[in-house]
Design a protein around this motif. Structure first.
Motif, PDB file in Angstrom:
ATOM      1  N   ARG A 175      44.496  50.103  46.593  1.00 55.25           N
ATOM      2  CA  ARG A 175      44.733  49.187  45.474  1.00 55.25           C
ATOM      3  C   ARG A 175      46.196  49.227  45.044  1.00 55.25           C
ATOM      4  O   ARG A 175      46.784  48.179  44.737  1.00 55.25           O
ATOM      5  CB  ARG A 175      43.815  49.561  44.304  1.00 55.25           C
ATOM      6  CG  ARG A 175      44.040  48.780  43.014  1.00 55.25           C
ATOM      7  CD  ARG A 175      43.902  47.289  43.203  1.00 55.25           C
ATOM      8  NE  ARG A 175      42.576  46.904  43.676  1.00 55.25           N
ATOM      9  CZ  ARG A 175      42.243  45.657  43.978  1.00 55.25           C
ATOM     10  NH1 ARG A 175      43.149  44.688  43.880  1.00 55.25           N
ATOM     11  NH2 ARG A 175      41.034  45.378  44.408  1.00 55.25           N
TER      12      ARG A 175
ATOM     13  N   THR B 255      51.561  42.258  46.422  1.00 55.03           N
ATOM     14  CA  THR B 255      51.296  40.939  45.830  1.00 55.03           C
ATOM     15  C   THR B 255      52.551  40.211  45.353  1.00 55.03           C
ATOM     16  O   THR B 255      52.717  39.016  45.630  1.00 55.03           O
ATOM     17  CB  THR B 255      50.290  41.076  44.677  1.00 55.03           C
ATOM     18  OG1 THR B 255      49.078  41.650  45.178  1.00 55.03           O
ATOM     19  CG2 THR B 255      49.979  39.719  44.056  1.00 55.03           C
TER      20      THR B 255
ATOM     21  N   GLN C 208      36.418  45.133  47.756  1.00 54.89           N
ATOM     22  CA  GLN C 208      37.237  44.289  46.885  1.00 54.89           C
ATOM     23  C   GLN C 208      38.681  44.252  47.372  1.00 54.89           C
ATOM     24  O   GLN C 208      39.305  43.183  47.394  1.00 54.89           O
ATOM     25  CB  GLN C 208      37.181  44.818  45.447  1.00 54.89           C
ATOM     26  CG  GLN C 208      37.877  43.930  44.431  1.00 54.89           C
ATOM     27  CD  GLN C 208      37.096  42.659  44.137  1.00 54.89           C
ATOM     28  OE1 GLN C 208      35.951  42.710  43.712  1.00 54.89           O
ATOM     29  NE2 GLN C 208      37.717  41.508  44.365  1.00 54.89           N
TER      30      GLN C 208
ATOM     31  N   ASP D  21      40.693  40.937  48.464  1.00 50.28           N
ATOM     32  CA  ASP D  21      41.943  40.600  47.774  1.00 50.28           C
ATOM     33  C   ASP D  21      43.123  40.574  48.744  1.00 50.28           C
ATOM     34  O   ASP D  21      44.048  39.769  48.587  1.00 50.28           O
ATOM     35  CB  ASP D  21      42.218  41.612  46.653  1.00 50.28           C
ATOM     36  CG  ASP D  21      41.266  41.455  45.482  1.00 50.28           C
ATOM     37  OD1 ASP D  21      40.696  40.355  45.321  1.00 50.28           O
ATOM     38  OD2 ASP D  21      41.083  42.425  44.724  1.00 50.28           O
TER      39      ASP D  21
ATOM     40  N   TYR E 286      43.021  37.395  50.627  1.00 46.46           N
ATOM     41  CA  TYR E 286      43.383  36.289  49.743  1.00 46.46           C
ATOM     42  C   TYR E 286      44.899  36.058  49.712  1.00 46.46           C
ATOM     43  O   TYR E 286      45.362  34.931  49.537  1.00 46.46           O
ATOM     44  CB  TYR E 286      42.866  36.577  48.338  1.00 46.46           C
ATOM     45  CG  TYR E 286      43.051  35.440  47.359  1.00 46.46           C
ATOM     46  CD1 TYR E 286      42.235  34.321  47.408  1.00 46.46           C
ATOM     47  CD2 TYR E 286      44.040  35.499  46.381  1.00 46.46           C
ATOM     48  CE1 TYR E 286      42.396  33.279  46.507  1.00 46.46           C
ATOM     49  CE2 TYR E 286      44.214  34.471  45.478  1.00 46.46           C
ATOM     50  CZ  TYR E 286      43.386  33.366  45.550  1.00 46.46           C
ATOM     51  OH  TYR E 286      43.559  32.332  44.659  1.00 46.46           O
TER      52      TYR E 286
ATOM     53  N   PHE F  29      34.597  37.407  49.513  1.00 49.97           N
ATOM     54  CA  PHE F  29      34.384  37.521  48.062  1.00 49.97           C
ATOM     55  C   PHE F  29      32.897  37.405  47.714  1.00 49.97           C
ATOM     56  O   PHE F  29      32.408  38.105  46.819  1.00 49.97           O
ATOM     57  CB  PHE F  29      35.193  36.463  47.317  1.00 49.97           C
ATOM     58  CG  PHE F  29      36.630  36.840  47.125  1.00 49.97           C
ATOM     59  CD1 PHE F  29      36.989  37.819  46.213  1.00 49.97           C
ATOM     60  CD2 PHE F  29      37.640  36.223  47.856  1.00 49.97           C
ATOM     61  CE1 PHE F  29      38.320  38.191  46.037  1.00 49.97           C
ATOM     62  CE2 PHE F  29      38.968  36.581  47.691  1.00 49.97           C
ATOM     63  CZ  PHE F  29      39.307  37.564  46.785  1.00 49.97           C
TER      64      PHE F  29
ATOM     65  N   CYS G   7      34.107  37.562  41.549  1.00 50.70           N
ATOM     66  CA  CYS G   7      34.132  37.351  43.005  1.00 50.70           C
ATOM     67  C   CYS G   7      33.528  35.995  43.374  1.00 50.70           C
ATOM     68  O   CYS G   7      34.089  35.263  44.199  1.00 50.70           O
ATOM     69  CB  CYS G   7      33.361  38.463  43.709  1.00 50.70           C
ATOM     70  SG  CYS G   7      34.229  40.047  43.798  1.00 50.70           S
TER      71      CYS G   7
ATOM     72  N   LYS H 159      35.880  33.156  42.448  1.00 58.65           N
ATOM     73  CA  LYS H 159      37.025  33.040  43.359  1.00 58.65           C
ATOM     74  C   LYS H 159      36.569  32.422  44.683  1.00 58.65           C
ATOM     75  O   LYS H 159      37.293  31.608  45.277  1.00 58.65           O
ATOM     76  CB  LYS H 159      37.659  34.409  43.585  1.00 58.65           C
ATOM     77  CG  LYS H 159      38.917  34.354  44.449  1.00 58.65           C
ATOM     78  CD  LYS H 159      39.778  35.589  44.271  1.00 58.65           C
ATOM     79  CE  LYS H 159      40.550  35.550  42.970  1.00 58.65           C
ATOM     80  NZ  LYS H 159      41.552  36.648  42.841  1.00 58.65           N
TER      81      LYS H 159
END
Length: 264
Positions: A52, A59, A106, A110, A113, A132, A151, A154
């Motif tokens: 994470r 990001t 997750q 992500d 994504y 998701f 989720c 999205k």
């Protein structure tokens, strides 16, 4: 060295590329650790956190070159497949899915994504939406309905980027229906029954004339109707009957589709 040279676009681009490469290496190292991890022993709590943290640092560096996006896709799928292996072991050993496992899923979703608009990958938005959706179902199993809802929403946003009438793949069509039903179930668990019913009603738009889809939606209407009846509240009987009538009508339509399909 002059300040102008330090802040030149070429140098900034090189530094950004080096940062991306470094972060991807760290994410890959954590993914490799998960791939090599024995499912019989508990997963170190630090791994989801490290992944994470790396994702959070990656990001702000978007947008990426397509070559980097392809790297991210491969890394995301490696992490996802490692999660599947862990999940299969958990279910066969009668153990329970944990929050740590859901967190890994997750991160994988992500991560995908970030590179969803990659070129050269068929149906990238639906593939990401599938991640998701499946992650949301795990959060739902863990009774984390807010995370599940996030989720599903999205995933819905991702699929909305493609015109419904242009969706021809059978699995993608079923994903659209499953998403609507999943959002409805989560809303129901969160005690927002009006939204749950509205979401079920919207699901009729994505039946695509497929008999199995009619039956799947009918089952959900019937399930909600039974839940209302189980409370033995006289004032709610009419609501339950309406839901069951919807279920019956959908079953009849689904059967007609089957008969139409089997005619010589």
């Amino acid at each position: 060295m002059r300040i102008a040279e330090i802040s030149s676009p070429d140098l900034q681009q090189t530094q950004s590329h080096d940062s991306i490469t470094d972060l991807l290496c760290k994410l890959e190292a954590a993914t490799t650790e998960i791939e090599r991890h024995s499912p019989e022993s508990p997963l170190p709590e630090s791994i989801p956190g490290n992944l994470r943290h790396g994702l959070t640092q990656l990001t702000p560096l978007t947008p990426f070159q397509n070559s980097v996006k392809l790297q991210i896709w491969k890394l995301s799928y490696r992490l996802w497949n490692a999660c599947i292996d862990l999940s299969n072991f958990i279910r066969t050993s009668s153990s329970k899915i944990t929050d740590e496992h859901a967190k890994l899923r997750q991160v994988s979703a992500d991560l995908l994504y970030l590179a969803v608009d990659v070129s050269g990958v068929p149906s990238p938005y639906f593939k990401c939406a599938s991640f998701f959706y499946k992650t949301g179902t795990i959060w739902h199993e863990l009774y984390k309905y807010d995370l599940a809802s996030n989720c599903f929403e999205k995933a819905t946003d991702l699929t909305s980027k493609v015109e419904i009438m242009n969706v021809s793949d059978r699995e993608e069509r079923r994903l659209l229906l499953d998403l609507h039903i999943a959002r409805s179930k989560t809303a129901w668990e969160a005690s927002d029954k009006n939204l749950a019913i509205n979401l079920l009603n919207r699901s009729k738009r994505v039946l695509f004339g497929i008999a199995e889809n009619y039956i799947a939606l009918a089952n959900q209407y019937m399930y909600f109707g039974k839940l209302i009846l189980s409370k033995n509240e006289g004032s709610s009987v009419n609501d339950a009957l309406k839901l069951m009538s919807e279920a019956l009508e959908l079953c009849e339509k689904g059967l007609r589709k089957v008969k139409g399909r089997t005619k010589p």
